[in-house]
Write a protein that holds these residues in place. Structure first.
Motif, short mmCIF file in Angstrom:
data_model
loop_
_atom_site.label_atom_id
_atom_site.label_comp_id
_atom_site.label_asym_id
_atom_site.label_seq_id
_atom_site.Cartn_x
_atom_site.Cartn_y
_atom_site.Cartn_z
N VAL A 78 -9.97 138.39 -13.81
CA VAL A 78 -10.41 138.56 -12.17
C VAL A 78 -8.77 138.52 -11.80
N LEU A 79 -7.56 137.77 -11.83
CA LEU A 79 -6.56 137.80 -11.29
C LEU A 79 -5.76 138.34 -12.33
N ARG A 80 -5.86 138.51 -13.27
CA ARG A 80 -5.10 139.55 -14.56
C ARG A 80 -5.82 141.01 -13.75
N MET A 81 -7.07 141.27 -13.55
CA MET A 81 -6.92 142.82 -13.03
C MET A 81 -6.68 143.61 -12.36
N ALA A 82 -6.58 141.47 -11.05
CA ALA A 82 -6.66 142.16 -9.89
C ALA A 82 -4.98 142.92 -9.51
N TYR A 84 -2.43 143.76 -11.93
CA TYR A 84 -2.56 145.40 -12.57
C TYR A 84 -3.23 146.00 -11.80
N GLU A 85 -4.02 145.73 -11.25
CA GLU A 85 -4.37 147.27 -10.13
C GLU A 85 -3.39 147.20 -8.59
N LEU A 86 -3.30 145.91 -7.97
CA LEU A 86 -1.83 145.66 -7.10
C LEU A 86 -0.77 146.66 -7.74
N ASN A 87 0.08 145.73 -8.64
CA ASN A 87 1.17 146.45 -9.07
C ASN A 87 1.71 147.39 -10.35
N TYR A 88 0.46 147.90 -10.94
CA TYR A 88 0.41 148.80 -11.55
C TYR A 88 -0.12 150.70 -11.09
N MET A 89 -1.00 150.01 -9.94
CA MET A 89 -1.19 151.37 -9.88
C MET A 89 -1.75 151.78 -8.76
N GLU A 90 -1.43 153.02 -8.34
CA GLU A 90 -1.50 153.98 -7.10
C GLU A 90 -2.74 153.98 -6.30
N PRO A 93 -5.88 150.45 -1.51
CA PRO A 93 -4.92 149.01 -0.15
C PRO A 93 -5.49 148.12 -0.93
N ALA A 94 -4.17 147.47 -0.76
CA ALA A 94 -4.46 145.95 -1.19
C ALA A 94 -5.56 145.35 -0.94
N LYS A 95 -5.60 145.59 0.56
CA LYS A 95 -7.43 144.70 1.09
C LYS A 95 -8.79 145.00 -0.01
N VAL A 96 -8.50 146.16 -0.19
CA VAL A 96 -9.54 146.24 -0.94
C VAL A 96 -9.38 145.87 -2.34
N PHE A 116 -9.97 130.29 -4.17
CA PHE A 116 -8.75 130.43 -4.95
C PHE A 116 -8.47 131.48 -5.59
N VAL A 117 -9.02 132.42 -5.41
CA VAL A 117 -8.47 133.87 -6.23
C VAL A 117 -7.26 134.99 -5.03
N ASN A 118 -8.72 134.76 -3.72
CA ASN A 118 -8.29 134.79 -3.07
C ASN A 118 -6.40 134.16 -2.35
N GLY A 119 -6.39 133.31 -2.08
CA GLY A 119 -5.03 132.55 -2.26
C GLY A 119 -4.36 133.01 -3.22
N VAL A 120 -4.23 132.89 -4.40
CA VAL A 120 -3.78 133.64 -5.43
C VAL A 120 -2.94 135.34 -5.03
N LEU A 121 -3.81 135.69 -4.83
CA LEU A 121 -3.88 137.36 -4.77
C LEU A 121 -2.96 138.23 -3.18
N SER A 122 -3.19 136.89 -2.54
CA SER A 122 -2.55 136.89 -0.98
C SER A 122 -1.28 137.13 -1.10
N LYS A 123 -0.28 135.93 -2.11
CA LYS A 123 0.83 136.47 -2.31
C LYS A 123 1.40 137.31 -2.95
N TYR A 124 0.64 138.43 -3.44
CA TYR A 124 1.49 139.36 -3.53
C TYR A 124 0.93 139.98 -2.42
N THR A 125 0.46 139.50 -1.99
CA THR A 125 0.19 141.67 -0.89
C THR A 125 1.30 140.72 0.58
N LYS A 126 1.82 139.47 0.57
CA LYS A 126 3.21 139.06 1.50
C LYS A 126 3.98 139.87 0.72
N GLU A 127 4.29 140.16 -0.36
CA GLU A 127 5.92 139.97 -0.81
C GLU A 127 6.40 141.26 -0.27
#
Length: 127
Positions: A78-82, A84-90, A93-96, A116-127
């Motif tokens: 799930v993390l890898r896929m998310a 990818y979607e956050l960093n490589y796909m236009e 929205p990050a929230k989605v 756990f996954v939410n905690g890790v991914l939220s670090k990407y949205t704060k950047e």
């Protein structure tokens, strides 16, 4: 055409399989969805698979007290896929992306994996 949520579920299943077999993405996709391909689904699978090294490298900087190898396979997939979607796909929205990742954890993992996954991914949205 698949709905995006369904495409993500199928992509999750496909990538999960790719994490533990020597199948090619093509074989895994055929195994999961047959010949009927959705472009969003195909991009998620192929993109996540092809960029896995870079995605893993990026994840390693966000995982505190965990190694990627020690993560349960559901969370790792799930993390890898998310990521990818956050960093490589236009366009999504990050929230989605985060909500979808949490939903996938509920479907394939358990309550704690969503948090756990939410905690890790939220670090990407704060950047």
């Amino acid at each position: 055409m698949m709905k995006r949520h369904e495409a993500r579920e199928k992509a999750m299943q496909t990538l999960f399989q790719l994490d533990s077999t020597e199948m090619s993405p093509e074989e895994a996709m055929t195994h999961i969805v047959g010949e009927e391909r959705d472009s969003f689904y195909s991009e998620l699978v192929n993109g996540t698979f092809e960029n896995r090294a870079a995605i893993d490298e990026s994840l390693r900087t966000k995982l505190e007290n965990w190694t990627l190898d020690r993560l349960p396979k559901v969370e790792r997939t799930v993390l890898r896929m998310a990521v990818y979607e956050l960093n490589y796909m236009e366009g999504t929205p990050a929230k989605v992306v985060l909500n979808e990742a949490i939903e996938l954890c509920k479907t394939f993992g358990d309550e704690t994996s969503g948090r756990f996954v939410n905690g890790v991914l939220s670090k990407y949205t704060k950047e």
